[in-house]
Design a protein around this motif. Structure first.
Motif, PDB file in Angstrom:
ATOM      1  N   LYS A 109      48.828 113.496 -21.559  1.00  0.00           N
ATOM      2  CA  LYS A 109      49.597 112.448 -20.894  1.00  0.00           C
ATOM      3  C   LYS A 109      48.719 111.661 -19.921  1.00  0.00           C
ATOM      4  CE  LYS A 109      53.899 115.036 -21.343  1.00  0.00           C
ATOM      5  NZ  LYS A 109      54.912 115.858 -20.667  1.00  0.00           N
ATOM      6  N   ARG A 110      47.572 112.236 -19.558  1.00  0.00           N
ATOM      7  CA  ARG A 110      46.606 111.495 -18.745  1.00  0.00           C
ATOM      8  C   ARG A 110      45.680 110.642 -19.593  1.00  0.00           C
ATOM      9  NH1 ARG A 110      46.627 113.016 -13.496  1.00  0.00           N
ATOM     10  NH2 ARG A 110      47.303 115.132 -12.961  1.00  0.00           N
ATOM     11  N   VAL A 111      45.810 110.755 -20.902  1.00  0.00           N
ATOM     12  CA  VAL A 111      44.883 110.084 -21.821  1.00  0.00           C
ATOM     13  C   VAL A 111      45.587 109.024 -22.656  1.00  0.00           C
ATOM     14  CG1 VAL A 111      43.351 110.433 -23.789  1.00  0.00           C
ATOM     15  CG2 VAL A 111      43.407 112.130 -21.937  1.00  0.00           C
ATOM     16  N   LEU A 112      46.688 109.412 -23.287  1.00  0.00           N
ATOM     17  CA  LEU A 112      47.361 108.514 -24.218  1.00  0.00           C
ATOM     18  C   LEU A 112      48.076 107.387 -23.463  1.00  0.00           C
ATOM     19  CD1 LEU A 112      48.955 111.135 -26.638  1.00  0.00           C
ATOM     20  CD2 LEU A 112      46.839 109.847 -26.968  1.00  0.00           C
ATOM     21  N   PRO A 113      47.928 106.142 -23.939  1.00  0.00           N
ATOM     22  CA  PRO A 113      48.666 105.036 -23.305  1.00  0.00           C
ATOM     23  C   PRO A 113      50.156 105.187 -23.573  1.00  0.00           C
ATOM     24  CG  PRO A 113      47.581 104.276 -25.307  1.00  0.00           C
ATOM     25  CD  PRO A 113      47.104 105.678 -25.085  1.00  0.00           C
ATOM     26  N   HIS A 114      50.955 105.101 -22.522  1.00  0.00           N
ATOM     27  CA  HIS A 114      52.392 105.221 -22.735  1.00  0.00           C
ATOM     28  C   HIS A 114      53.159 104.581 -21.587  1.00  0.00           C
ATOM     29  CE1 HIS A 114      51.446 108.810 -20.306  1.00  0.00           C
ATOM     30  NE2 HIS A 114      52.718 108.858 -19.951  1.00  0.00           N
ATOM     31  N   ILE A 115      54.429 104.352 -21.858  1.00  0.00           N
ATOM     32  CA  ILE A 115      55.350 103.774 -20.885  1.00  0.00           C
ATOM     33  C   ILE A 115      56.555 104.699 -20.757  1.00  0.00           C
ATOM     34  CG2 ILE A 115      56.907 101.846 -20.402  1.00  0.00           C
ATOM     35  CD1 ILE A 115      54.951 100.032 -21.891  1.00  0.00           C
ATOM     36  N   VAL A 116      56.950 104.969 -19.531  1.00  0.00           N
ATOM     37  CA  VAL A 116      58.152 105.765 -19.293  1.00  0.00           C
ATOM     38  C   VAL A 116      59.282 104.820 -18.899  1.00  0.00           C
ATOM     39  CG1 VAL A 116      59.222 107.580 -17.933  1.00  0.00           C
ATOM     40  CG2 VAL A 116      56.792 107.748 -18.537  1.00  0.00           C
ATOM     41  N   PRO A 117      60.292 104.654 -19.782  1.00  0.00           N
ATOM     42  CA  PRO A 117      61.438 103.806 -19.424  1.00  0.00           C
ATOM     43  C   PRO A 117      62.451 104.599 -18.599  1.00  0.00           C
ATOM     44  CG  PRO A 117      61.658 104.563 -21.687  1.00  0.00           C
ATOM     45  CD  PRO A 117      60.384 105.160 -21.160  1.00  0.00           C
ATOM     46  N   MET A 118      62.970 103.978 -17.560  1.00  0.00           N
ATOM     47  CA  MET A 118      63.948 104.639 -16.701  1.00  0.00           C
ATOM     48  C   MET A 118      65.140 103.721 -16.476  1.00  0.00           C
ATOM     49  SD  MET A 118      61.273 106.178 -13.916  1.00  0.00           S
ATOM     50  CE  MET A 118      60.024 104.948 -14.261  1.00  0.00           C
ATOM     51  N   ILE A 119      66.326 104.236 -16.706  1.00  0.00           N
ATOM     52  CA  ILE A 119      67.535 103.499 -16.365  1.00  0.00           C
ATOM     53  C   ILE A 119      67.792 103.717 -14.877  1.00  0.00           C
ATOM     54  CG2 ILE A 119      70.011 103.277 -16.771  1.00  0.00           C
ATOM     55  CD1 ILE A 119      69.543 104.298 -19.607  1.00  0.00           C
ATOM     56  N   THR A 120      67.649 102.671 -14.117  1.00  0.00           N
ATOM     57  CA  THR A 120      67.785 102.808 -12.668  1.00  0.00           C
ATOM     58  C   THR A 120      69.236 102.707 -12.212  1.00  0.00           C
ATOM     59  OG1 THR A 120      67.371 100.443 -12.375  1.00  0.00           O
ATOM     60  CG2 THR A 120      65.467 101.926 -12.257  1.00  0.00           C
ATOM     61  N   ALA A 121      70.021 101.810 -12.866  1.00  0.00           N
ATOM     62  CA  ALA A 121      71.412 101.608 -12.435  1.00  0.00           C
ATOM     63  C   ALA A 121      72.161 100.797 -13.489  1.00  0.00           C
ATOM     64  CB  ALA A 121      71.458 100.884 -11.090  1.00  0.00           C
ATOM     65  N   TYR A 122      73.474 100.741 -13.362  1.00  0.00           N
ATOM     66  CA  TYR A 122      74.284  99.860 -14.198  1.00  0.00           C
ATOM     67  C   TYR A 122      75.480  99.383 -13.379  1.00  0.00           C
ATOM     68  CZ  TYR A 122      77.132 104.070 -14.996  1.00  0.00           C
ATOM     69  OH  TYR A 122      77.914 105.187 -14.838  1.00  0.00           O
ATOM     70  N   LYS A 123      76.101  98.295 -13.842  1.00  0.00           N
ATOM     71  CA  LYS A 123      77.228  97.707 -13.123  1.00  0.00           C
ATOM     72  C   LYS A 123      78.523  97.902 -13.903  1.00  0.00           C
ATOM     73  CE  LYS A 123      74.657  94.110 -10.652  1.00  0.00           C
ATOM     74  NZ  LYS A 123      74.493  92.649 -10.450  1.00  0.00           N
ATOM     75  N   ILE A 124      79.558  98.282 -13.181  1.00  0.00           N
ATOM     76  CA  ILE A 124      80.904  98.385 -13.743  1.00  0.00           C
ATOM     77  C   ILE A 124      81.865  97.715 -12.768  1.00  0.00           C
ATOM     78  CG2 ILE A 124      82.768  99.942 -14.418  1.00  0.00           C
ATOM     79  CD1 ILE A 124      80.748 102.001 -15.203  1.00  0.00           C
ATOM     80  N   ASP A 125      82.582  96.720 -13.264  1.00  0.00           N
ATOM     81  CA  ASP A 125      83.552  95.991 -12.430  1.00  0.00           C
ATOM     82  C   ASP A 125      82.910  95.477 -11.151  1.00  0.00           C
ATOM     83  OD1 ASP A 125      85.512  96.589 -14.320  1.00  0.00           O
ATOM     84  OD2 ASP A 125      86.011  98.486 -13.326  1.00  0.00           O
ATOM     85  N   GLY A 126      81.690  95.008 -11.289  1.00  0.00           N
ATOM     86  CA  GLY A 126      80.992  94.424 -10.153  1.00  0.00           C
ATOM     87  C   GLY A 126      80.362  95.428  -9.207  1.00  0.00           C
ATOM     88  N   LYS A 127      80.545  96.728  -9.474  1.00  0.00           N
ATOM     89  CA  LYS A 127      79.961  97.758  -8.627  1.00  0.00           C
ATOM     90  C   LYS A 127      78.725  98.363  -9.294  1.00  0.00           C
ATOM     91  CE  LYS A 127      84.332  99.088  -6.401  1.00  0.00           C
ATOM     92  NZ  LYS A 127      85.268 100.215  -6.115  1.00  0.00           N
ATOM     93  N   THR A 128      77.712  98.623  -8.498  1.00  0.00           N
ATOM     94  CA  THR A 128      76.471  99.192  -9.012  1.00  0.00           C
ATOM     95  C   THR A 128      76.517 100.717  -8.937  1.00  0.00           C
ATOM     96  OG1 THR A 128      75.176  97.263  -8.344  1.00  0.00           O
ATOM     97  CG2 THR A 128      73.971  99.314  -8.703  1.00  0.00           C
ATOM     98  N   VAL A 129      76.214 101.349 -10.062  1.00  0.00           N
ATOM     99  CA  VAL A 129      76.159 102.812 -10.135  1.00  0.00           C
ATOM    100  C   VAL A 129      74.704 103.213 -10.370  1.00  0.00           C
ATOM    101  CG1 VAL A 129      76.953 104.878 -11.339  1.00  0.00           C
ATOM    102  CG2 VAL A 129      78.489 102.900 -11.096  1.00  0.00           C
ATOM    103  N   ASN A 130      74.114 103.916  -9.424  1.00  0.00           N
ATOM    104  CA  ASN A 130      72.727 104.354  -9.585  1.00  0.00           C
ATOM    105  C   ASN A 130      72.628 105.497 -10.592  1.00  0.00           C
ATOM    106  OD1 ASN A 130      71.792 102.486  -7.781  1.00  0.00           O
ATOM    107  ND2 ASN A 130      71.459 103.934  -6.100  1.00  0.00           N
ATOM    108  N   VAL A 131      71.571 105.472 -11.372  1.00  0.00           N
ATOM    109  CA  VAL A 131      71.265 106.569 -12.303  1.00  0.00           C
ATOM    110  C   VAL A 131      69.993 107.272 -11.825  1.00  0.00           C
ATOM    111  CG1 VAL A 131      70.809 107.226 -14.693  1.00  0.00           C
ATOM    112  CG2 VAL A 131      72.383 105.340 -14.200  1.00  0.00           C
ATOM    113  N   LEU A 132      68.870 106.563 -11.938  1.00  0.00           N
ATOM    114  CA  LEU A 132      67.592 107.110 -11.476  1.00  0.00           C
ATOM    115  C   LEU A 132      66.808 106.002 -10.784  1.00  0.00           C
ATOM    116  CD1 LEU A 132      66.622 109.275 -14.591  1.00  0.00           C
ATOM    117  CD2 LEU A 132      67.425 110.137 -12.383  1.00  0.00           C
ATOM    118  N   ASN A 133      67.394 105.477  -9.755  1.00  0.00           N
ATOM    119  CA  ASN A 133      66.722 104.391  -9.036  1.00  0.00           C
ATOM    120  C   ASN A 133      65.532 104.911  -8.234  1.00  0.00           C
ATOM    121  OD1 ASN A 133      66.634 101.563  -8.188  1.00  0.00           O
ATOM    122  ND2 ASN A 133      67.122 102.374  -6.158  1.00  0.00           N
ATOM    123  N   ASP A 134      65.671 106.131  -7.707  1.00  0.00           N
ATOM    124  CA  ASP A 134      64.567 106.760  -6.982  1.00  0.00           C
ATOM    125  C   ASP A 134      64.785 108.266  -6.999  1.00  0.00           C
ATOM    126  OD1 ASP A 134      66.500 107.298  -5.015  1.00  0.00           O
ATOM    127  OD2 ASP A 134      65.970 105.489  -3.885  1.00  0.00           O
TER     128      ASP A 134
END
Length: 651
Positions: free
Chosen positions: A237-262
């Motif tokens: 993992k220190r060698v191969l080029p890669h990207i880690v995608p993370m869902i940080t948050a989503y909105k429901i009825d105008g409200k933000t729900v954090n998933v993995l923001n930090d």
């Protein structure tokens, strides 16, 4: 899963091809496709070429929940006879990654065109190997009629059951990739962060656009050379080029729900999984045990030591999980009665035992050194794969890993040295601390040897003192040496010095399997055909141990190298000068100190002996390729001293 296949069998085909490949190998190769010829010439050292590697990830909001589906297409071309091994494939899945559909086809080149053979049989198996997070199963199958010049196409989809478990996207592998494409299609109300690793030297084309209420992210890369496999790489993992995608948050009825923001979001999820454990009263027998362990202990540190060592000795480590059991510790009472558990279970019973003793331990998540990420970079479950317990005593944090054996209280497991630990302090309170790296002298191999000469034999008596991780390695290995014969064979290899005619005559062990005492081995030995007698001169090489040379790496190495731990070697050797002989030549002393190791050899003369000392301190855990070349050059300079000999001359 339904499978549809139309297969044509040709019984006489394989014998004819085999015979032709023997009688006319050049002609046989000439009958392969132009595509094969081009790739064989372009990648002569590769077994396969990935012609296409395409991933499509769909992330949708449905009924206020995130639903994720991943589709994969892999097309491979086989360049040599390892196609036979490549025909066996398996796809892993679990509670968190559900296989939805699989199609697999092999292609045989014959008479100027490819002929397709679909896979018909798929066999599901339980994977009972090491796992921390989930209950892994595998779907196994064989590509039919796969041979040199053949191709395969694998298409499958999987459902990701938890939005925290998006996998890294790799843009390189141990074979060339002609084309890599990743498309992520997400509802516009879902926010992402993409953390890149090792991508600096790669021309990855990235695009982002909005279409029909979705955000479409694409990454494309072409003509990626294969990565070289090498021993002692810290993690690819220190060698191969890669990207880690993370869902940080989503909105429901105008409200933000954090998933993995930090990392606080990750910790909140982790805490929700452990907050309800050990709420029942402690088993009365466990209480009796703890009180007995600490009854004569005056200090908190000694109470912790007694409880920690009991747990290491008595709770067997078994690592197999199911679903969220990979994240949720079992009840301490259950672990106590069964006397086994995984890393979380060991932490659970240790937590409870400390609580009975009036001490406060803290459940702690941590990644081993095979994981290169920090909690800040990747606040997702892929950042760690282990659980331990930590405790603060007298302003010092101790990291207790009860899955290990023979670990003294003051030492963390070797495989978590230098890593970040996520320490639970309460519902919304946590700390991140770095586990210390043990200094070289903690892991010492100290040996005092007395030598004498008998014709061409070297006769010796040694006392070896072993500490730290070095000692733990010995203890774990010695558990399997359960007969006198096996034990002697083990020590003849482990303690070998001089040449392969080294032989132990007698041996005693002191403090074997002791946690807080040095392991001591006293032994008598002889080394045949080691002394050179030429006329009235005797030649003796006192460099019986040459550990430094084992730290050299290959000159063409491409990746980082890693040691299990820093180490220290100290050899003191006394050679009794035979009667009627005097010293004719004594080698010069040598000393070399740099950022990576300290190396010293000295020779001194007494009235009837030669005193030889040899000290080596290895000060690194990892080296990048540039540093490896510096270390190799320094070792080469130092190694010349291993050839130096003492010359004794008859009076």
């Amino acid at each position: 899963m339904e499978r549809f296949m139309l297969q044509t069998n040709n019984i006489n085909f394989y014998p004819i091809v085999f015979l032709l490949s023997i009688l006319f190998p050049l002609n046989a190769i000439a009958q392969l496709s132009e595509e094969f010829e081009l790739n064989k010439n372009k990648y002569p050292e590769s077994h396969i070429v990935r012609l296409l590697d395409e991933v499509v990830i769909s992330v949708e909001l449905k009924n206020n929940n995130i639903e994720i589906e991943q589709s994969f297409i892999e097309e491979d071309l086989y360049l040599d006879k390892t196609a036979t091994y490549g025909s066996k494939r398996a796809l892993n899945f679990s509670t968190f990654y559900e296989l939805n559909s699989v199609e697999a086809t092999s292609y045989e080149f014959s008479n100027g065109k490819y002929r397709a053979y679909e896979v018909e049989d798929f066999i599901e198996k339980d994977e009972l190997g090491r796992s921390f997070h989930d209950d892994t199963k595998s779907l196994n199958f064989i590509f039919p009629k796969l041979s040199v010049g053949g191709k395969t196409k694998l298409q499958y989809t999987e459902i990701v059951k938890n939005p925290r478990f998006l996998s890294p996207i790799y843009f390189g592998d141990f074979f060339p990739i002609q084309k890599k494409k990743v498309t992520l299609i997400a509802d516009k109300d879902i926010s992402f962060r993409f953390q890149e690793f090792n991508t600096e030297d790669f021309d990855i084309t990235f695009n982002k656009k909005e279409k029909r209420g979705n955000i479409i992210y694409t990454w494309e890369l072409s003509e990626v050379n294969r990565f070289k496999r090498e021993p002692n790489v810290p993690t690819y993992k220190r060698v191969l080029p890669h990207i880690v995608p993370m869902i940080t948050a989503y909105k429901i009825d105008g409200k933000t729900v954090n998933v993995l923001n930090d990392v606080s979001d990750l910790y909140s999820w982790y805490y929700s999984l452990v907050k309800d454990i050990n709420t029942s009263p402690s088993d009365k027998n466990l209480v009796i045990l703890v009180n007995d362990l600490i009854k004569d202990k005056d200090t908190d540190i000694e109470k912790v030591r007694a409880i920690y060592y009991w747990t290491q000795r008595n709770i067997k480590y078994i690592d197999f999980e199911y679903a969220l059991g990979g994240f949720v510790p079992r009840e301490a009472n259950e672990v106590f009665n069964k006397k086994y558990g995984d890393c979380k279970d060991n932490s659970s019973i240790l937590f409870e035992m400390l609580k009975i003793a009036g001490l406060e331990g803290h459940l702690t998540w941590i990644g081993t050194r095979t994981i290169p990420y920090s909690y800040r970079e990747v606040p997702t479950p892929i950042v760690d794969n282990h659980m331990i317990l930590s405790i603060d005593i007298d302003n010092k944090t101790y990291f207790l890993d009860a899955t290990g054996r023979y670990l003294p209280l003051e030492m963390p497991s070797s495989f978590i040295q230098g890593k970040e630990a996520l320490i639970s302090k309460g519902e919304s309170d946590f700390k991140i601390k770095n586990v210390p790296i043990m200094s070289p002298k903690v892991n010492s191999y100290i040996e005092h040897t007395e030598l004498s000469i008998n014709d061409n034999q070297l006769i010796g008596k040694s006392k070896t003192q072993i500490t730290g991780y070095y000692k733990i390695d010995y203890f774990v290995q010695l558990e399997d040496e359960d007969t006198d014969l096996k034990l002697k064979e083990y020590y003849n290899i482990k303690l070998r010095k001089g040449n392969n005619k080294f032989l132990i005559d007698s041996l005693t062990e002191t403090n074997k399997y002791e946690y807080d005492k040095d392991f001591i081995i006293d032994y008598n030995f002889k080394i045949s055909d080691y002394i050179k007698n030429l006329g009235d001169e005797i030649y003796v090489n006192l460099n019986l141990n040459q550990d430094l040379k084992y730290f050299k790496t290959e000159e063409d190495r491409e990746h980082d190298t890693e040691m299990k731990y820093k180490s220290y070697y100290d050899y003191k050797t006394s050679l009794k000068i035979p009667k009627e002989y005097t010293i004719d030549y004594l080698p010069e002393n040598f000393s070399l100190h740099n950022d990576y190791f300290d190396f010293d050899i000295t020779y001194n003369q007494t009235e009837d002996s030669i005193l030889y000392t040899h000290q080596l301190k290895m000060k690194f855990l990892t080296l990048n390729p540039k540093q490896q070349k510096e270390v190799n050059a320094a070792i080469k300079k130092s190694e010349k001293n291993f050839k130096e000999v003492v010359v004794l001359k008859k009076q």
